[in-house]
Design a protein around this motif. Sequence first.
Motif, PDB file in Angstrom:
ATOM      1  N   ASN A 174       1.052  -1.184   0.000  1.00  0.00           N
ATOM      2  CA  ASN A 174       0.402   0.394   0.055  1.00  0.00           C
ATOM      3  C   ASN A 174       0.522   1.094  -0.253  1.00  0.00           C
ATOM      4  OD1 ASN A 174       1.021   0.198   2.691  1.00  0.00           O
ATOM      5  ND2 ASN A 174      -0.913  -0.795   3.174  1.00  0.00           N
ATOM      6  N   ALA A 175       0.307   2.802   0.230  1.00  0.00           N
ATOM      7  CA  ALA A 175       1.029   3.755  -0.190  1.00  0.00           C
ATOM      8  C   ALA A 175       2.005   3.813   1.083  1.00  0.00           C
ATOM      9  CB  ALA A 175      -0.122   4.519  -0.342  1.00  0.00           C
ATOM     10  N   GLY A 226      -9.971  -2.625   0.846  1.00  0.00           N
ATOM     11  CA  GLY A 226     -11.377  -2.975   2.164  1.00  0.00           C
ATOM     12  C   GLY A 226     -10.163  -4.119   2.390  1.00  0.00           C
ATOM     13  N   ILE A 227     -10.430  -4.732   3.805  1.00  0.00           N
ATOM     14  CA  ILE A 227      -9.195  -5.534   4.536  1.00  0.00           C
ATOM     15  C   ILE A 227      -9.130  -6.697   3.443  1.00  0.00           C
ATOM     16  CG2 ILE A 227      -9.479  -7.776   6.531  1.00  0.00           C
ATOM     17  CD1 ILE A 227     -12.275  -6.458   7.163  1.00  0.00           C
TER      18      ILE A 227
END
Length: 151
Positions: free
Chosen positions: A32-33, A65-66
């Motif tokens: 992720n970022a 989401g998760i």
Amino acid sequence: MRLSNLADYAVVLMSAAARHCGAALLAEGKLNATKLSQETGVPLPTAKKLVSRLTAAGLFESTRGIGGGIRLARPPSAISLADIVEAVEGPLAITSCTIDGNHDCVLEDGCTVKPHWGVVNRTIRKALADVSLASLSDLPVAPKIRIMEKA
């Protein structure tokens, strides 16, 4: 010609993401970022902005989401430096007069150079297109130190 900081940071983020391809990604969890920001030193707000742009350009795939995260949309060998730069900067053009619809130059009507800029733009784009993300994401190999024994 000089890349903007955003284009430079986009290349840094994409290179880091390319190094996370494959089985290593499964072991480390989703990318992720935040993770890219921590790994590269690109400030988090900038990383988020670039991940959004690179996703919109089709270079990242994003799952919400998760268990969500991002991943490269194509293999690193199929993503070029030109793809990344254009995702952030827009079409590559060494002068603004060669961008379709741009008519802000007072010399445009009588310019004898404008027809030739296309060749320059295509040459620059090809040079950037010939550099793959795979080649940019290779970690440098430390030189081997050879120890000479005394006789």
